[in-house]
Design a protein around this motif. Sequence first.
Motif, PDB file in Angstrom:
ATOM      1  N   VAL A  13       6.101  -6.301   1.555  1.00  0.00           N
ATOM      2  CA  VAL A  13       5.072  -6.329   0.508  1.00  0.00           C
ATOM      3  C   VAL A  13       5.684  -6.735  -0.819  1.00  0.00           C
ATOM      4  O   VAL A  13       5.241  -7.681  -1.474  1.00  0.00           O
ATOM      5  CB  VAL A  13       4.377  -4.953   0.379  1.00  0.00           C
ATOM      6  N   GLU A  14       6.737  -6.033  -1.232  1.00  0.00           N
ATOM      7  CA  GLU A  14       7.352  -6.375  -2.503  1.00  0.00           C
ATOM      8  C   GLU A  14       8.165  -7.660  -2.398  1.00  0.00           C
ATOM      9  O   GLU A  14       8.287  -8.411  -3.368  1.00  0.00           O
ATOM     10  CB  GLU A  14       8.233  -5.232  -2.998  1.00  0.00           C
ATOM     11  N   GLU A 426       0.246 -12.566  -4.345  1.00  0.00           N
ATOM     12  CA  GLU A 426      -0.236 -11.912  -5.565  1.00  0.00           C
ATOM     13  C   GLU A 426      -0.181 -10.394  -5.423  1.00  0.00           C
ATOM     14  O   GLU A 426       0.242  -9.683  -6.350  1.00  0.00           O
ATOM     15  CB  GLU A 426      -1.665 -12.365  -5.871  1.00  0.00           C
ATOM     16  N   GLU A 427      -0.592  -9.888  -4.256  1.00  0.00           N
ATOM     17  CA  GLU A 427      -0.523  -8.449  -4.014  1.00  0.00           C
ATOM     18  C   GLU A 427       0.928  -7.968  -4.052  1.00  0.00           C
ATOM     19  O   GLU A 427       1.233  -6.888  -4.572  1.00  0.00           O
ATOM     20  CB  GLU A 427      -1.142  -8.116  -2.658  1.00  0.00           C
ATOM     21  N   GLY A 428       1.834  -8.774  -3.487  1.00  0.00           N
ATOM     22  CA  GLY A 428       3.244  -8.406  -3.497  1.00  0.00           C
ATOM     23  C   GLY A 428       3.790  -8.289  -4.902  1.00  0.00           C
ATOM     24  O   GLY A 428       4.546  -7.356  -5.221  1.00  0.00           O
ATOM     25  N   ARG A 429       3.429  -9.239  -5.749  1.00  0.00           N
ATOM     26  CA  ARG A 429       3.873  -9.170  -7.140  1.00  0.00           C
ATOM     27  C   ARG A 429       3.295  -7.942  -7.843  1.00  0.00           C
ATOM     28  O   ARG A 429       3.975  -7.283  -8.633  1.00  0.00           O
ATOM     29  CB  ARG A 429       3.457 -10.449  -7.883  1.00  0.00           C
ATOM     30  N   THR A 430       2.024  -7.666  -7.552  1.00  0.00           N
ATOM     31  CA  THR A 430       1.382  -6.513  -8.172  1.00  0.00           C
ATOM     32  C   THR A 430       2.042  -5.204  -7.723  1.00  0.00           C
ATOM     33  O   THR A 430       2.290  -4.309  -8.543  1.00  0.00           O
ATOM     34  CB  THR A 430      -0.113  -6.492  -7.822  1.00  0.00           C
ATOM     35  N   VAL A 431       2.341  -5.105  -6.438  1.00  0.00           N
ATOM     36  CA  VAL A 431       2.992  -3.898  -5.915  1.00  0.00           C
ATOM     37  C   VAL A 431       4.360  -3.700  -6.567  1.00  0.00           C
ATOM     38  O   VAL A 431       4.714  -2.584  -6.977  1.00  0.00           O
ATOM     39  CB  VAL A 431       3.128  -3.983  -4.383  1.00  0.00           C
ATOM     40  N   TYR A 432       5.118  -4.794  -6.680  1.00  0.00           N
ATOM     41  CA  TYR A 432       6.445  -4.679  -7.288  1.00  0.00           C
ATOM     42  C   TYR A 432       6.333  -4.286  -8.762  1.00  0.00           C
ATOM     43  O   TYR A 432       7.099  -3.452  -9.261  1.00  0.00           O
ATOM     44  CB  TYR A 432       7.187  -6.007  -7.152  1.00  0.00           C
ATOM     45  N   ASP A 433       5.361  -4.877  -9.466  1.00  0.00           N
ATOM     46  CA  ASP A 433       5.141  -4.500 -10.867  1.00  0.00           C
ATOM     47  C   ASP A 433       4.766  -3.028 -10.981  1.00  0.00           C
ATOM     48  O   ASP A 433       5.205  -2.332 -11.910  1.00  0.00           O
ATOM     49  CB  ASP A 433       4.030  -5.360 -11.478  1.00  0.00           C
ATOM     50  N   ASN A 434       3.947  -2.546 -10.054  1.00  0.00           N
ATOM     51  CA  ASN A 434       3.525  -1.146 -10.100  1.00  0.00           C
ATOM     52  C   ASN A 434       4.671  -0.191  -9.768  1.00  0.00           C
ATOM     53  O   ASN A 434       4.711   0.937 -10.284  1.00  0.00           O
ATOM     54  CB  ASN A 434       2.353  -0.918  -9.150  1.00  0.00           C
ATOM     55  N   ILE A 435       5.573  -0.619  -8.889  1.00  0.00           N
ATOM     56  CA  ILE A 435       6.759   0.208  -8.616  1.00  0.00           C
ATOM     57  C   ILE A 435       7.584   0.358  -9.893  1.00  0.00           C
ATOM     58  O   ILE A 435       8.037   1.463 -10.241  1.00  0.00           O
ATOM     59  CB  ILE A 435       7.606  -0.418  -7.490  1.00  0.00           C
ATOM     60  N   GLU A 489      -2.525   0.336 -10.114  1.00  0.00           N
ATOM     61  CA  GLU A 489      -2.951  -0.443 -11.277  1.00  0.00           C
ATOM     62  C   GLU A 489      -3.249  -1.885 -10.860  1.00  0.00           C
ATOM     63  O   GLU A 489      -2.466  -2.510 -10.137  1.00  0.00           O
ATOM     64  CB  GLU A 489      -1.848  -0.423 -12.338  1.00  0.00           C
ATOM     65  N   PRO A 490      -4.389  -2.455 -11.268  1.00  0.00           N
ATOM     66  CA  PRO A 490      -4.708  -3.846 -10.894  1.00  0.00           C
ATOM     67  C   PRO A 490      -3.687  -4.828 -11.472  1.00  0.00           C
ATOM     68  O   PRO A 490      -2.955  -4.513 -12.413  1.00  0.00           O
ATOM     69  CB  PRO A 490      -6.096  -4.069 -11.507  1.00  0.00           C
ATOM     70  N   ALA A 491      -3.669  -6.016 -10.889  1.00  0.00           N
ATOM     71  CA  ALA A 491      -2.732  -7.048 -11.335  1.00  0.00           C
ATOM     72  C   ALA A 491      -3.057  -7.478 -12.755  1.00  0.00           C
ATOM     73  O   ALA A 491      -4.219  -7.525 -13.175  1.00  0.00           O
ATOM     74  CB  ALA A 491      -2.809  -8.245 -10.395  1.00  0.00           C
ATOM     75  N   GLU A 492      -2.021  -7.807 -13.507  1.00  0.00           N
ATOM     76  CA  GLU A 492      -2.222  -8.343 -14.852  1.00  0.00           C
ATOM     77  C   GLU A 492      -2.718  -9.791 -14.746  1.00  0.00           C
ATOM     78  O   GLU A 492      -2.442 -10.483 -13.757  1.00  0.00           O
ATOM     79  CB  GLU A 492      -0.919  -8.269 -15.647  1.00  0.00           C
TER      80      GLU A 492
END
Length: 643
Positions: A13-14, A426-435, A489-492
């Motif tokens: 995912v990340e 996009e989900e992977g980037r969002t997950v990594y940002d949220n981590i 948190e949703p993606a930026e």
Amino acid sequence: LRRHALIRKLPAVETLGSVTTICSDKTGTLTQNKMVVQRVDTLNTSIQVTGNGYEPVGEFLLDNQAITTEQYPQLEPLLLACALCNDAILQYEQGEWKILGDPTEGALIALAGKGGVDKEPLNQKYSRVDEIPFSSERKRMSVICQWDSSPDNSQPANLPAQLPYSNSKGEQPLPFGHATGTTENPQLTGYMMLTKGSPELVLEHCTSSVHNDDSAGGTLGCQPLTEEQRQQILEQNNQMAGAGLRVLGFAYKSLDSLSAPEADHESLEQGLVWLGLVGMLDAPRPEVREAVQLCRNAGIRPIMITGDHKLTARAIAQDLGIANQSDQVLTGQELQKLSQLDLEEQVDQVSIYARVAPEHKLRIVQALQGRGKFVAMTGDGVNDAPALKQADIGIAMGITGTDVSKEASDMVLLDDNFATIVAATEEGRTVYDNIRRFIRYILGSNIGEVLTIAAAPIMGLPDVPLTPLQILWMNLVTDGLPALALAVEPAEPDVMKRSPFSPRESIFARGLGSYMVRIGIVFAIFNITLMAIAYGYFPHWKTMVFTTLCIAQMGHALAVRSNKRITLELNPFSNPYLLLAVTVTTLLQLLLVYVPFLQDFFGTEPLTMMEFAVCLGFSTSLFVWVELEKLFIRWFSKGKVSG
């Protein structure tokens, strides 16, 4: 699952967020995998075909005029080959025509049906006795059929009969007679081989072609293929491929017997008779164009890998925005001649790979990785498994993929759609940002808490401000609930407008480590200042420090939602879980302070209005500090750009 991507290995995912190159199959992933035949070419005639989907209803047009197979008998053996050299089944279900099997073969059955050739009765008339299956190496398929000459098997109207004859020129007999030929007592014997596949490779095995012999009463005959005719066929193939059509070549051969052993099947496919070309359109998925543009905006390079002709691949790639007219196309034959080092030197310039075999995919992945790229590779076949395993992210097809490819993959596309890969990225980037957001909140706050507690004895205070139970409360509730909410948190808005980060970077890279230390120290300074003031002027100083620490973290949780945008610029309801966590945690903290039995349990004391106002003032200081940092960084970045 909501976005049609099944992650088989959680770290993927990340990892998806760091992908720099996506190597995608064309058919079914970039295109709809719904084939419709649009053009049929015999040696001297180019015929347009109308119709929609797999419905066996349409017309054959020559110069925009409808024609029949009786008018152009060269079509009959070609349509017969389309129906017999075929493993698909066309079914009429719930008011529409559906295909059971490969979509390419389904389009061929529909084409035969438009010419009055029905596959089911034909299979009874021409029983299949042997098959040389398609493979990615051979790029063709052959079947051997025997005519059923039983008395009950009469010749249906508008179907070619297998009538042996010799014409006035002494040319090779053709096992397809015109529909008007004599059928009273044909005495048909022997077998015929029907072959379909890559036009270039099928043509290589042909020595003659079908033609209409007017001197023999309009019957079909065979004539040797000249070099000029071969070039003409290849030019027809290039024209159709250049229009984005998938092109198949068809041929046949008469066999007296099946004496050749199975190991010698290859020798049977020699001396074939050329029948013609069939061009079918596999339209691009409409959503893929936008997905490709998203890739480019995100610094991700899309690459097309296909077994189709290079001109077909180029036409589709240009349509989707994957490549330009001037971009290089590398074929499987050309790739085979390159050393791995030479391939590595070329992969940065090649966005289209055509006529490739599964083993070429492995070499492409290795070459890209040798250039430092982080590669996602799609695949659906058994032979794709090594490439999927080698890729940083192996992506299998959920609909058409084999079990082997799925087992070798990190992710499965449930809809076989390229746009889903981009959505998963996009989900992977969002997950990594949220981590990183989670870590920023938890560790930044905890460093401040530790420094505050450690400062009490250094300041000469008679006691530490927090009891073990209060520390446990902060760790489980005031730290835990908002942190969990930050994880969703949703993606930026700019998450797909920046280049991917290196997957090898530390989790504390790009300022996260310094942020935690800096904010921890700032947080501690505010709380130590409060502790010093409260100890000298207020009787409930311990509860004031406890309450300030807890409420300040709520402000910190709201502030870390975005790295660049201030909280006022964010939609407060875009993450309702965080809003709920902050509200519930604040209310619970107030209950601890003002409900008597909770006061006894947690060792708190009720605060006066003045004490609570002081707590709120110091609690908001951290929130204001983080927001001012964002404004300063924004101002500094703008000044740097303008300078």
